[in-house]
Design an enzyme around this catalytic site. Structure first.
Site, PDB file in Angstrom:
ATOM      1  N   HIS A   1       0.744  -1.499   0.205  1.00  7.80           N
ATOM      2  CA  HIS A   1      -0.416   0.048  -0.383  1.00  7.80           C
ATOM      3  C   HIS A   1       0.657   1.415   0.218  1.00  7.80           C
ATOM      4  CE1 HIS A   1      -3.862  -1.017   0.908  1.00  7.80           C
ATOM      5  NE2 HIS A   1      -2.880  -2.352   0.986  1.00  7.80           N
TER       6      HIS A   1
ATOM      7  N   ARG B   1      -8.268   0.579 -14.433  1.00  7.96           N
ATOM      8  CA  ARG B   1      -7.925  -0.868 -13.572  1.00  7.96           C
ATOM      9  C   ARG B   1      -9.213  -1.438 -12.660  1.00  7.96           C
ATOM     10  NH1 ARG B   1      -1.543   0.343 -13.516  1.00  7.96           N
ATOM     11  NH2 ARG B   1      -0.702  -1.633 -14.843  1.00  7.96           N
TER      12      ARG B   1
ATOM     13  N   ARG C   1     -10.598  -0.243 -18.415  1.00  6.92           N
ATOM     14  CA  ARG C   1     -10.147  -1.920 -19.170  1.00  6.92           C
ATOM     15  C   ARG C   1     -11.275  -2.716 -17.375  1.00  6.92           C
ATOM     16  NH1 ARG C   1      -4.752  -4.730 -17.248  1.00  6.92           N
ATOM     17  NH2 ARG C   1      -4.790  -3.818 -14.856  1.00  6.92           N
TER      18      ARG C   1
ATOM     19  N   GLU D   1      -1.203  -8.464 -24.507  1.00 10.74           N
ATOM     20  CA  GLU D   1      -0.853  -8.886 -23.208  1.00 10.74           C
ATOM     21  C   GLU D   1       0.248 -10.425 -23.729  1.00 10.74           C
ATOM     22  OE1 GLU D   1      -3.381  -7.055 -18.924  1.00 10.74           O
ATOM     23  OE2 GLU D   1      -4.231  -8.202 -20.742  1.00 10.74           O
TER      24      GLU D   1
ATOM     25  N   ASN E   1       3.429  -5.332 -18.608  1.00 10.50           N
ATOM     26  CA  ASN E   1       4.473  -5.884 -18.007  1.00 10.50           C
ATOM     27  C   ASN E   1       3.642  -7.722 -18.049  1.00 10.50           C
ATOM     28  OD1 ASN E   1       4.288  -3.237 -16.654  1.00 10.50           O
ATOM     29  ND2 ASN E   1       2.354  -3.502 -16.102  1.00 10.50           N
ATOM     30  N   ASP E   2       2.998  -7.369 -18.341  1.00  8.76           N
ATOM     31  CA  ASP E   2       2.633  -9.034 -18.601  1.00  8.76           C
ATOM     32  C   ASP E   2       3.381  -9.216 -20.009  1.00  8.76           C
ATOM     33  OD1 ASP E   2       0.793  -9.585 -16.866  1.00  8.76           O
ATOM     34  OD2 ASP E   2      -0.787  -8.981 -17.320  1.00  8.76           O
TER      35      ASP E   2
ATOM     36  N   ARG F   1       6.541 -12.652 -13.427  1.00  5.20           N
ATOM     37  CA  ARG F   1       6.949 -10.659 -13.395  1.00  5.20           C
ATOM     38  C   ARG F   1       6.257 -10.625 -11.522  1.00  5.20           C
ATOM     39  NH1 ARG F   1       0.651  -7.793 -14.910  1.00  5.20           N
ATOM     40  NH2 ARG F   1       1.565  -6.377 -13.284  1.00  5.20           N
TER      41      ARG F   1
ATOM     42  N   CYS G   1      -0.362   0.652 -22.068  1.00  2.00           N
ATOM     43  CA  CYS G   1      -0.108   0.918 -20.568  1.00  2.00           C
ATOM     44  C   CYS G   1       0.799   0.673 -19.853  1.00  2.00           C
ATOM     45  CB  CYS G   1      -1.303   0.886 -20.497  1.00  2.00           C
ATOM     46  SG  CYS G   1      -1.893  -0.211 -20.964  1.00  2.00           S
TER      47      CYS G   1
HETATM   48  C1  PEP Z   1       0.012  -4.816 -18.610  1.00  3.11           C
HETATM   49  O1  PEP Z   1       0.091  -6.252 -17.769  1.00  3.11           O
HETATM   50  O2  PEP Z   1       1.216  -4.558 -18.237  1.00  3.11           O
HETATM   51  C2  PEP Z   1      -0.866  -4.118 -17.517  1.00  3.11           C
HETATM   52  C3  PEP Z   1      -0.963  -2.581 -18.227  1.00  3.11           C
HETATM   53  O3  PEP Z   1      -1.909  -4.270 -16.767  1.00  3.11           O
HETATM   54  P1  PEP Z   1      -1.525  -5.206 -15.632  1.00  3.11           P
HETATM   55  O4  PEP Z   1       0.191  -4.103 -14.591  1.00  3.11           O
HETATM   56  O5  PEP Z   1      -1.781  -4.073 -14.597  1.00  3.11           O
HETATM   57  O6  PEP Z   1      -1.881  -6.492 -15.513  1.00  3.11           O
HETATM   58 MG    MG Z   2      -1.515  -7.357 -17.152  1.00  3.52          MG
END
Ligand code: PEP
Ligand code: MG
Length: 544
Positions: A188, A295, A331, A430, A453-454, A464, A501
């Site tokens: 947090h 999100r 999303r 992703e 990220n994914d 990750r 994103c």
């Molecule tokens: C991502 O996967 O890059 C993404 C923006 O979604 P999250 O980080 O919420 O999985």
């Molecule tokens: Mg993601």
């Protein structure tokens, strides 16, 4: 001078006095009682006061950070009314004839241990909450209030790991930075620090000594270091760096209202990622051109039950209205894997990241999905909402999504509820699968956003979430960039737009490459919007 080292959560420098949030340990006295009825009354009175305080905090949080964030105090109220928790305390008082403080302490430890051992990540998180409410009761029994963490002056917080209610009680205008003994980049405190743009380091292992209270410290969030009682020349050096950082921030502020345009005239949209209404305020403050990723699962994570259509509608409407016609990409629910809410009752999986998550849940539990779609379509009347679907890997999924969207629209129409018929729809890239079939997908939707990220996780087969693999997790990997470039080409060939994103969107080492790929939008953490704008304005693509 004492050097403290940890993991940086947000890079900036602050200098100020330390305020130590001490962990109160082993000060609970244990004694036998004669009059257990009187002790039960004492406990009941403390509980009533705690509920009153929590109600007050809920109202404060509601006005400051919105309903979703305030919900944590409802969770605390519920924990205080939990029959098992109460029964345990009451039994220790009446059967063992022991004092209320001791009964609360033992019960809190037992319950926290029980929660901490659970498989469900959300439930594990409740261990901190049970300790939090119990501590509140103990403070009240001591004759004080549960709301004791008031800062009298601007300070650097030195703490173990702040609980949600401690975080919300902080007067944010007085927090210079955070030095945390424990904590992860997803705690947090880390999330709060990053979105507020204040320096923070976590996982430092520092002893929370009372004697540190009021001592001068320097927190260098750029290098993940802090110095208690800094030596004169280090202090001087840090003051210089701080001045540079302040000057840079001022310079960045002067970019508000300016375009995201390169020296040779190439424009790109720079939007913000948000998870709740307080992030929205930061996005607006930092002059984000729109919201590139809301999100929405945070609405679910911060609730202790499925958020209703009405609850969701209100939040989506508020975001759309505040952005006043600018794009807001929401999303749909991306729950599962690292984001767990207990009421979904998801099974424990061998490979959660490869498991039942995001659109896979929505397409199999269609009632949950349709509730969200109804809320989104209703809110579409109040601004420029676009809907984006996470973790899509096939055309079949897109067809199923479209069918459900049609059903929702038909139902709303039948009920005479207004909505915009032409809400844009988008897909997140992703997975390598989505990138590889982006040409086909682009025929079906209006836009795409790359979740790097994914995409990195699934392209490189690296979890990750696993800190041991940090040195292998390389979002700059050629394979990741090649997939993004490929997707951009096929999406543009269909005349559709593509954004980024994931965290990589704010990585200015790659901004130039993204512009050269023709990426249309970068959606970044609110505190990074002006930084990215600044970088774009210094680029000249014509001389490459
Ligand atoms: C991502 O996967 O890059 C993404 C923006 O979604 P999250 O980080 O919420 O999985
Ligand atoms: Mg993601």
């Amino acid at each position: 001078m004492i050097l403290v080292e940890g993991k940086s959560v947000y890079g900036d420098i602050c200098i100020g006095k330390l305020h130590v949030f001490q962990i109160k340990k082993n000060i609970i006295k244990k004694y036998k009682l004669e009059n257990t009825a009187q002790e039960l009354e004492r406990f009941e009175a403390a509980k009533t006061q705690a509920v009153g305080e929590l109600e007050g905090l809920y109202d404060k949080a509601l006005s400051e950070v919105g309903e979703a964030n305030a919900a944590i105090f409802e969770v605390h109220e519920m924990l205080l009314e939990d029959p098992d928790y109460l029964e345990s305390i009451q039994n220790i008082i009446t059967v063992n004839q022991l004092n209320a403080e001791y009964a609360i302490g033992v019960t809190a430890d037992n319950f926290a241990e029980m929660f901490a051992a659970m498989d469900d990540e959300y439930m594990r998180g409740r261990a901190a909450d049970i300790k939090d409410v119990s501590e509140r009761l103990l403070h009240i029994l001591e004759g004080g209030s549960g709301n004791e963490k008031i800062l009298s002056e601007s300070s650097i917080i030195l703490a173990d790991d702040l609980t949600p209610s401690e975080t919300i009680q902080l007067d944010k205008s007085k927090v210079l930075g955070f030095i945390m003994r424990r904590g992860s980049a997803n705690s947090h405190t880390a999330i709060l620090a990053r979105s507020m743009g204040i320096p923070a380091i976590v996982n430092t292992g520092i002893d929370l000594k009372e004697e540190y209270n009021g001592k001068l410290a320097v927190l260098d969030g750029f290098d993940g270091k802090a110095y208690i009682d800094p030596e004169a020349d280090l202090l001087e050096q840090m003051r210089e760096r701080q001045k540079e950082s302040i000057a840079r921030k001022e310079m960045l502020k002067s970019l508000k209202g300016k375009e995201n345009v390169t020296l040779d005239g190439r424009k790109i949209k720079v939007f913000a990622n948000i998870g709740n209404l307080s992030d929205l305020a930061l996005a607006m403050e930092n002059d984000a051109g729109g919201i590139g990723l809301f999100r929405s699962e945070f609405l679910y994570l911060e609730n202790n039950d499925y958020p209703t259509e009405e609850q969701q509608f209100k939040v989506y409407k508020q975001v759309a209205e505040n952005m006043a016609g600018r794009e807001v990409v929401i999303r749909t629910l991306d729950i599962g894997a690292d984001k767990q809410a207990d009421y979904f009752k998801l099974d424990k999986e061998e490979n959660p990241a490869l498991g039942y998550r995001a659109i896979r849940i929505c397409l199999t539990q269609t009632d949950i999905f349709k509730t969200q779609l109804r809320a989104l379509y209703r809110a579409s009347m109040y601004g420029n909402i676009a809907i984006m679907y996470p973790m899509v890997i096939s055309m079949e999924e897109v067809r199923q999504i479209k069918k459900l969207v049609q059903e929702v629209k038909a139902e709303l129409e039948q009920e005479g509820i207004p909505f915009k018929a032409d809400v844009s729809s988008g897909i997140m890239i992703e997975t390598p699968a989505a990138a590889l079939i982006s040409e086909e997908l682009a025929k079906e939707v209006d836009f795409f956003s790359v979740g790097t990220n994914d995409l990195t996780q699934y392209t490189l087969a690296i979890d990750r979430q696993n800190p041991k693999l940090d040195s292998f997790y390389n979002p700059h990997h050629k394979a990741v960039l090649k997939l993004i470039r490929m997707a951009a080409e096929s999406i543009h060939a269909e005349g559709k737009w593509i954004g980024i994103c994931g965290e990589l969107g704010a990585d200015t080492e790659l901004t130039e490459e993204f512009l050269l790929m023709g990426i249309d939008e970068l959606s970044v953490s609110p505190s990074m919007v002006l930084d990215v704008r600044n970088h774009i304005r210094g680029l000249d693509l014509s001389i490459i």
